[in-house]
Scaffold this motif. Sequence first.
Motif, PDB file in Angstrom:
ATOM      1  N   UNK A 168      60.974  21.608  38.396  1.00  0.00           N
ATOM      2  CA  UNK A 168      61.336  22.972  38.791  1.00  0.00           C
ATOM      3  C   UNK A 168      61.323  23.950  37.627  1.00  0.00           C
ATOM      4  N   UNK A 169      61.039  23.493  36.420  1.00  0.00           N
ATOM      5  CA  UNK A 169      61.022  24.367  35.255  1.00  0.00           C
ATOM      6  C   UNK A 169      59.676  24.226  34.545  1.00  0.00           C
ATOM      7  N   UNK A 170      59.274  25.264  33.846  1.00  0.00           N
ATOM      8  CA  UNK A 170      58.019  25.223  33.109  1.00  0.00           C
ATOM      9  C   UNK A 170      56.835  24.896  34.004  1.00  0.00           C
ATOM     10  N   UNK A 171      56.795  25.466  35.196  1.00  0.00           N
ATOM     11  CA  UNK A 171      55.742  25.168  36.166  1.00  0.00           C
ATOM     12  C   UNK A 171      54.414  25.765  35.683  1.00  0.00           C
ATOM     13  N   UNK A 172      53.356  24.972  35.766  1.00  0.00           N
ATOM     14  CA  UNK A 172      52.032  25.483  35.416  1.00  0.00           C
ATOM     15  C   UNK A 172      51.672  26.627  36.366  1.00  0.00           C
ATOM     16  N   UNK A 173      51.173  27.705  35.798  1.00  0.00           N
ATOM     17  CA  UNK A 173      50.854  28.878  36.601  1.00  0.00           C
ATOM     18  C   UNK A 173      49.904  29.779  35.824  1.00  0.00           C
ATOM     19  N   UNK A 174      49.475  30.826  36.477  1.00  0.00           N
ATOM     20  CA  UNK A 174      48.622  31.817  35.822  1.00  0.00           C
ATOM     21  C   UNK A 174      48.884  33.177  36.444  1.00  0.00           C
ATOM     22  N   UNK A 175      49.165  34.161  35.595  1.00  0.00           N
ATOM     23  CA  UNK A 175      49.244  35.553  36.026  1.00  0.00           C
ATOM     24  C   UNK A 175      48.058  36.278  35.406  1.00  0.00           C
ATOM     25  N   UNK A 176      47.240  36.890  36.234  1.00  0.00           N
ATOM     26  CA  UNK A 176      46.042  37.589  35.771  1.00  0.00           C
ATOM     27  C   UNK A 176      46.218  39.079  36.021  1.00  0.00           C
ATOM     28  N   UNK A 177      45.905  39.869  35.016  1.00  0.00           N
ATOM     29  CA  UNK A 177      45.920  41.330  35.153  1.00  0.00           C
ATOM     30  C   UNK A 177      44.507  41.860  34.970  1.00  0.00           C
ATOM     31  N   UNK A 178      44.015  42.583  35.968  1.00  0.00           N
ATOM     32  CA  UNK A 178      42.707  43.221  35.884  1.00  0.00           C
ATOM     33  C   UNK A 178      42.884  44.730  35.934  1.00  0.00           C
ATOM     34  N   UNK A 179      42.219  45.423  35.022  1.00  0.00           N
ATOM     35  CA  UNK A 179      42.265  46.876  35.017  1.00  0.00           C
ATOM     36  C   UNK A 179      41.454  47.423  36.194  1.00  0.00           C
ATOM     37  N   UNK A 180      41.672  48.689  36.494  1.00  0.00           N
ATOM     38  CA  UNK A 180      41.079  49.306  37.682  1.00  0.00           C
ATOM     39  C   UNK A 180      39.555  49.226  37.683  1.00  0.00           C
ATOM     40  N   UNK A 181      38.927  49.410  36.525  1.00  0.00           N
ATOM     41  CA  UNK A 181      37.461  49.413  36.479  1.00  0.00           C
ATOM     42  C   UNK A 181      36.881  48.054  36.860  1.00  0.00           C
ATOM     43  N   UNK A 182      37.600  46.984  36.570  1.00  0.00           N
ATOM     44  CA  UNK A 182      37.096  45.649  36.892  1.00  0.00           C
ATOM     45  C   UNK A 182      37.234  45.317  38.370  1.00  0.00           C
ATOM     46  N   UNK A 183      38.018  46.110  39.096  1.00  0.00           N
ATOM     47  CA  UNK A 183      38.223  45.829  40.513  1.00  0.00           C
ATOM     48  C   UNK A 183      37.114  46.392  41.390  1.00  0.00           C
ATOM     49  N   UNK A 184      36.221  47.182  40.795  1.00  0.00           N
ATOM     50  CA  UNK A 184      35.152  47.783  41.590  1.00  0.00           C
ATOM     51  C   UNK A 184      34.258  46.719  42.220  1.00  0.00           C
ATOM     52  N   UNK A 185      34.140  45.572  41.561  1.00  0.00           N
ATOM     53  CA  UNK A 185      33.266  44.504  42.061  1.00  0.00           C
ATOM     54  C   UNK A 185      34.042  43.385  42.750  1.00  0.00           C
ATOM     55  N   UNK A 186      35.311  43.618  43.033  1.00  0.00           N
ATOM     56  CA  UNK A 186      36.126  42.579  43.652  1.00  0.00           C
ATOM     57  C   UNK A 186      35.713  42.352  45.110  1.00  0.00           C
ATOM     58  N   UNK A 187      35.670  41.091  45.495  1.00  0.00           N
ATOM     59  CA  UNK A 187      35.366  40.687  46.863  1.00  0.00           C
ATOM     60  C   UNK A 187      36.298  39.546  47.261  1.00  0.00           C
ATOM     61  N   UNK A 188      36.472  39.359  48.547  1.00  0.00           N
ATOM     62  CA  UNK A 188      37.286  38.233  48.993  1.00  0.00           C
ATOM     63  C   UNK A 188      36.710  36.943  48.431  1.00  0.00           C
ATOM     64  N   UNK A 189      37.581  36.164  47.807  1.00  0.00           N
ATOM     65  CA  UNK A 189      37.162  34.912  47.182  1.00  0.00           C
ATOM     66  C   UNK A 189      37.895  33.767  47.879  1.00  0.00           C
ATOM     67  N   UNK A 190      37.170  32.993  48.652  1.00  0.00           N
ATOM     68  CA  UNK A 190      37.790  31.901  49.404  1.00  0.00           C
ATOM     69  C   UNK A 190      38.380  30.862  48.466  1.00  0.00           C
ATOM     70  N   UNK A 191      39.575  30.401  48.787  1.00  0.00           N
ATOM     71  CA  UNK A 191      40.224  29.374  47.978  1.00  0.00           C
ATOM     72  C   UNK A 191      39.404  28.091  47.998  1.00  0.00           C
ATOM     73  N   UNK A 192      39.382  27.349  46.890  1.00  0.00           N
ATOM     74  CA  UNK A 192      38.733  26.033  46.894  1.00  0.00           C
ATOM     75  C   UNK A 192      39.310  25.157  47.994  1.00  0.00           C
TER      76      UNK A 192
END
Length: 294
Positions: free
Chosen positions: A109-133
């Motif tokens: 319950x502690x030190x759980x592996x994770x990832x927080x990603x921050x993308x700036x607005x300009x990088x979101x122009x090419x964003x598309x729905x990405x199906x989970x593996x």
Amino acid sequence: MLSKNNLNQLERIVHEYQFEHALEYFKETIRQGIRLSKKEIETYNEIGFSRVGGDPDLPAMVDWPVNSDGTPMTFLAQLRLNELVPYDVSTLLPAKGMLYFFIGIDEPAYGIEHKVIYLTEDKLQEARRCASPEVTALEDVFTGYRVNARSTMEPPNYGYVDYDIVEDDEHDYEQYEELCFELNDENSSDLAVMFGYPSTQHGDCEYEAALHLLTGQKYNYSMDSALEQIADYFKGDSDRAKQEVQDTLLLLALDSDQDVGFCWWDAGELQFYIRKEDLLAGNFANTYCSLYSS
């Protein structure tokens, strides 16, 4: 510090519930939060809105994060910052862009592996729905929900409140909880909160997170010991250590929710933490994740 509008609202509600004896305590301890509630099931007809569960909207240049054994992490949420900023009374978040939250296996319950990603607005122009593996770390499928944000006042919960102050001969904890529900307008559609108080029994979550974020060391369930270790990191500066704990913020707490499919152990809460210094700098590379379950 509370905004003028929230201060006026606080004084009105405190008077309504006859908790004037604790007004100064509330002014000092209430945190300005952002609550996220379910709006509707995500249809994916539009790209780039805040979502909890389901699939993320990602640009092709962003690789799906994996955990230490190479298994794809599980997607939890994406938060469009321009939707949240109007409710960010403390002006902590970047004005634009998107935050993404992924998790590995939620044990321990502690030190759980994770990832927080921050993308700036300009990088979101090419964003598309990405199906989970097909297979991800949690091996669960979560239903995507579009979410609404609102600004809230977050008073100390049962793990943090000073009972000697809020309780007296005429007021018990149940009455305090009723006041809390009024302050944060809690409802059954709520999925998450940012910058509030984490659910816990001991009021020490920020000590655990700060210790790990600064030193990488494991918390031994002693706040005094954690402060000593953090002070050692700052060459004996105990005041700096206390400030670091105070400036360790609850970036996001995700509640268990039957509709989405979240169930953190025994219907608990998943929590992400960040140093205020990193948050204000837009640095989301150094975060901490833990889980609380009763």
